[in-house]
Design a protein around this motif. Sequence first.
Motif, PDB file in Angstrom:
ATOM      1  N   VAL A   1     -35.600  20.127   9.092  1.00 49.00           N
ATOM      2  CA  VAL A   1     -36.089  19.151   8.116  1.00 49.00           C
ATOM      3  C   VAL A   1     -37.612  19.165   8.052  1.00 49.00           C
ATOM      4  O   VAL A   1     -38.208  19.157   6.968  1.00 49.00           O
ATOM      5  N   THR A   2     -38.264  19.208   9.213  1.00 54.89           N
ATOM      6  CA  THR A   2     -39.732  19.253   9.257  1.00 54.89           C
ATOM      7  C   THR A   2     -40.256  20.474   8.521  1.00 54.89           C
ATOM      8  O   THR A   2     -41.221  20.390   7.741  1.00 54.89           O
ATOM      9  N   LEU A   3     -39.612  21.615   8.740  1.00 53.70           N
ATOM     10  CA  LEU A   3     -40.029  22.861   8.097  1.00 53.70           C
ATOM     11  C   LEU A   3     -39.860  22.787   6.576  1.00 53.70           C
ATOM     12  O   LEU A   3     -40.758  23.178   5.813  1.00 53.70           O
ATOM     13  N   LEU A   4     -38.715  22.281   6.124  1.00 52.35           N
ATOM     14  CA  LEU A   4     -38.470  22.182   4.677  1.00 52.35           C
ATOM     15  C   LEU A   4     -39.459  21.221   4.021  1.00 52.35           C
ATOM     16  O   LEU A   4     -39.890  21.445   2.879  1.00 52.35           O
ATOM     17  N   ARG A   5     -39.821  20.170   4.724  1.00 55.35           N
ATOM     18  CA  ARG A   5     -40.846  19.269   4.186  1.00 55.35           C
ATOM     19  C   ARG A   5     -42.191  19.972   4.062  1.00 55.35           C
ATOM     20  O   ARG A   5     -42.915  19.806   3.071  1.00 55.35           O
ATOM     21  N   GLU A   6     -42.541  20.777   5.062  1.00 53.69           N
ATOM     22  CA  GLU A   6     -43.787  21.539   4.996  1.00 53.69           C
ATOM     23  C   GLU A   6     -43.785  22.504   3.815  1.00 53.69           C
ATOM     24  O   GLU A   6     -44.835  22.789   3.230  1.00 53.69           O
ATOM     25  N   MET A   7     -42.603  22.981   3.454  1.00 50.32           N
ATOM     26  CA  MET A   7     -42.483  23.916   2.337  1.00 50.32           C
ATOM     27  C   MET A   7     -42.551  23.211   0.981  1.00 50.32           C
ATOM     28  O   MET A   7     -42.686  23.870  -0.047  1.00 50.32           O
ATOM     29  N   GLY A   8     -42.432  21.888   0.983  1.00 50.12           N
ATOM     30  CA  GLY A   8     -42.561  21.145  -0.268  1.00 50.12           C
ATOM     31  C   GLY A   8     -41.349  20.345  -0.676  1.00 50.12           C
ATOM     32  O   GLY A   8     -41.351  19.714  -1.747  1.00 50.12           O
ATOM     33  N   CYS A   9     -40.301  20.326   0.140  1.00 45.38           N
ATOM     34  CA  CYS A   9     -39.103  19.549  -0.191  1.00 45.38           C
ATOM     35  C   CYS A   9     -39.314  18.076   0.147  1.00 45.38           C
ATOM     36  O   CYS A   9     -40.037  17.742   1.091  1.00 45.38           O
ATOM     37  N   ASN A  10     -38.658  17.221  -0.589  1.00 45.87           N
ATOM     38  CA  ASN A  10     -38.635  15.790  -0.284  1.00 45.87           C
ATOM     39  C   ASN A  10     -37.298  15.474   0.374  1.00 45.87           C
ATOM     40  O   ASN A  10     -36.244  15.720  -0.217  1.00 45.87           O
ATOM     41  N   ILE A  11     -37.330  14.944   1.596  1.00 45.51           N
ATOM     42  CA  ILE A  11     -36.098  14.675   2.344  1.00 45.51           C
ATOM     43  C   ILE A  11     -36.160  13.277   2.930  1.00 45.51           C
ATOM     44  O   ILE A  11     -37.140  12.914   3.586  1.00 45.51           O
ATOM     45  N   ILE A  12     -35.116  12.492   2.692  1.00 45.20           N
ATOM     46  CA  ILE A  12     -34.960  11.200   3.349  1.00 45.20           C
ATOM     47  C   ILE A  12     -33.583  11.187   4.001  1.00 45.20           C
ATOM     48  O   ILE A  12     -32.665  11.876   3.552  1.00 45.20           O
ATOM     49  N   SER A  13     -33.441  10.395   5.072  1.00 48.07           N
ATOM     50  CA  SER A  13     -32.160  10.423   5.774  1.00 48.07           C
ATOM     51  C   SER A  13     -31.895   9.108   6.486  1.00 48.07           C
ATOM     52  O   SER A  13     -32.806   8.327   6.757  1.00 48.07           O
ATOM     53  N   GLY A  14     -30.617   8.881   6.772  1.00 44.80           N
ATOM     54  CA  GLY A  14     -30.174   7.773   7.603  1.00 44.80           C
ATOM     55  C   GLY A  14     -29.250   8.326   8.666  1.00 44.80           C
ATOM     56  O   GLY A  14     -29.209   9.540   8.894  1.00 44.80           O
ATOM     57  N   GLU A  15     -28.479   7.466   9.318  1.00 47.25           N
ATOM     58  CA  GLU A  15     -27.596   7.924  10.385  1.00 47.25           C
ATOM     59  C   GLU A  15     -26.488   8.831   9.871  1.00 47.25           C
ATOM     60  O   GLU A  15     -26.039   9.728  10.581  1.00 47.25           O
ATOM     61  N   GLU A  16     -26.030   8.597   8.633  1.00 41.74           N
ATOM     62  CA  GLU A  16     -24.874   9.338   8.115  1.00 41.74           C
ATOM     63  C   GLU A  16     -25.146  10.003   6.774  1.00 41.74           C
ATOM     64  O   GLU A  16     -24.215  10.279   6.020  1.00 41.74           O
ATOM     65  N   TYR A  17     -26.406  10.258   6.450  1.00 43.59           N
ATOM     66  CA  TYR A  17     -26.686  10.946   5.186  1.00 43.59           C
ATOM     67  C   TYR A  17     -28.049  11.630   5.242  1.00 43.59           C
ATOM     68  O   TYR A  17     -28.937  11.236   6.006  1.00 43.59           O
TER      69      TYR A  17
END
Length: 417
Positions: free
Chosen positions: A263-279
Motif C-alpha cells: 500500500v505504501t509503495l502504491l501510494r508513492e506511485m500516485g494511487c489514492n488508497i483508504i482502508s478499514g479493518e475489512e475493506y
Amino acid sequence: MAFIEINGGKQLSGEVNIQGSKNAVLPILAATVLINGIIKLNHCPKILDVFHMIKILEAIGCNASWEKHTLIIDTTKLNTSTVPEEYVRLMRSSIIMMGALLGRTHSVTITYPGGCTIGARPIDFHLSAFQDMNVSLEEEDGLIKCTTTGIVGNEISLKFPSVGATENIILAAVLATGKTSIINAAKEPEITELCKFLNTAGAEITGAGTEKIEINGVEYLHPIEYTACSDRIVAGTYLAAVAGAGGEAVLTGIGAGSLQMVVTLLREMGCNIISGEEYIIISSLGRLKPISLIRTMPYPGFPTDMQSQIMSVLMTATGTSRIIEEIFEGRYQNVKEQIKFGADIQIEGRTAVINGVSNLTGCEVFASELRGGAALVIAGLMARGKTTLHNPYFIERGYEDICRDLRKLGADIKLVT
C-alpha cells in the motif's frame, strides 16, 4: 488446452470480496493431522494447491468433504506416515507435512517437494531442526525417512527466517516433550494464523509475529471449527491491477495491515488508497510515478510474492524504476514474457531496471509460475488490444477464479477451455 483471453486498455471499477489465504490454509491443513478428530475450516479457497493437499490427506487415511467454502477434515482414520511422491511433486508446501506427521505418528517418509520453478529452496533448515529435536534422518533413493522415539523440545536458531522451516518446527513441537524456542523465526501473517489455529485447538504457542516463537508441548489437541483469514497476496494483486489499468475498486474482507509495504509503495506511485479493518478502496489514474528502488525482503519487508505484479505496473510508469530480488533468484524468468507487451526491462544479476513506456500492446504469453502468471494478467489488462495467456494452471494454484474476480471489477477477461 485452456487459456485466458483479455481485452485490455480499459479502466477497472467495482467491488470484489477476497478469498481465503492460500499460504495460511496450506499449513493449517497439515496441522489438522495433529488433531485426532473432525476439523471444520471455513473460508477455505478452492484452489489447486488446496486440492493437492486434500489428496495428500486422503492418501494417508483422512477424509475430506466440502460444504460450500467450508472444508471438513476427519483425521480419525489416519493410517500411514508415507506421503505419496506424485502428490508431493506437485507443490512445495507439501513439505510441511513432515512436522505434522512426526508430531502425530513419530515417523514420516516423503520425497523432496516440487511446485513453482522460481529458484532453489533447499530444506536443510527443516532437516537440521528436526535432528535437534531427537529425530533420526535417512535418505534413500530420493526419499527422506524420519523417525523418532519422541519429539523433544529444543532451542532452534534459524540462519534465515524461512517460512516453511518455521512452520515445520512449530508443527513438530506442538505435541513434543518440553519447550521449543525458534530464534530468528519468520514473522509472516500466515505464521501467526497457523499459531492461532493451533492455540484454538489447545496448543501453547507465544511470540507469533516476532523473531522468537516459543512452543510448550501439550499432550493432545482437540477438534475445532476455524475461519481462515483472507489472502493478502490476492488482494495485493487486485490492487496492482487497478493501479496499472486505472480506475477505482473496493476490496472487502481484508484490511491494509498485512499489506502495508504494498500500500505504501502504491501510494508513492500516485494511487489514492483508504482502508478499514475489512475493506480497502483504491483509485488510480493508471499513469504512475516510478520507484527508485524496491528490495524484496522477509515480512514485514516488501513481499517477493508481489514483485512480479508490481513490475507489470511499473512497465508504464513515467520514468525508470529498479527492483532487487533478494529472496528467489528465479522470479525474473517471467520478464521475457512481460517484454512481449513492449516493456523495456533490463536484468542485471538480481536487479531489474524498468524503463517506463507510453503504452503496452496485447500479445500471446505463457505463464510459468503462480505470481508471474498473475503479473501477465495485469499486463494484459493494461495493454491495448487482445492478450492470450497460456498455462492458466499456474495461476489456479493460488487464485480461486481470477477471471471471475476481475470481471467484477469490469475487466474484459475470460477463461477459454
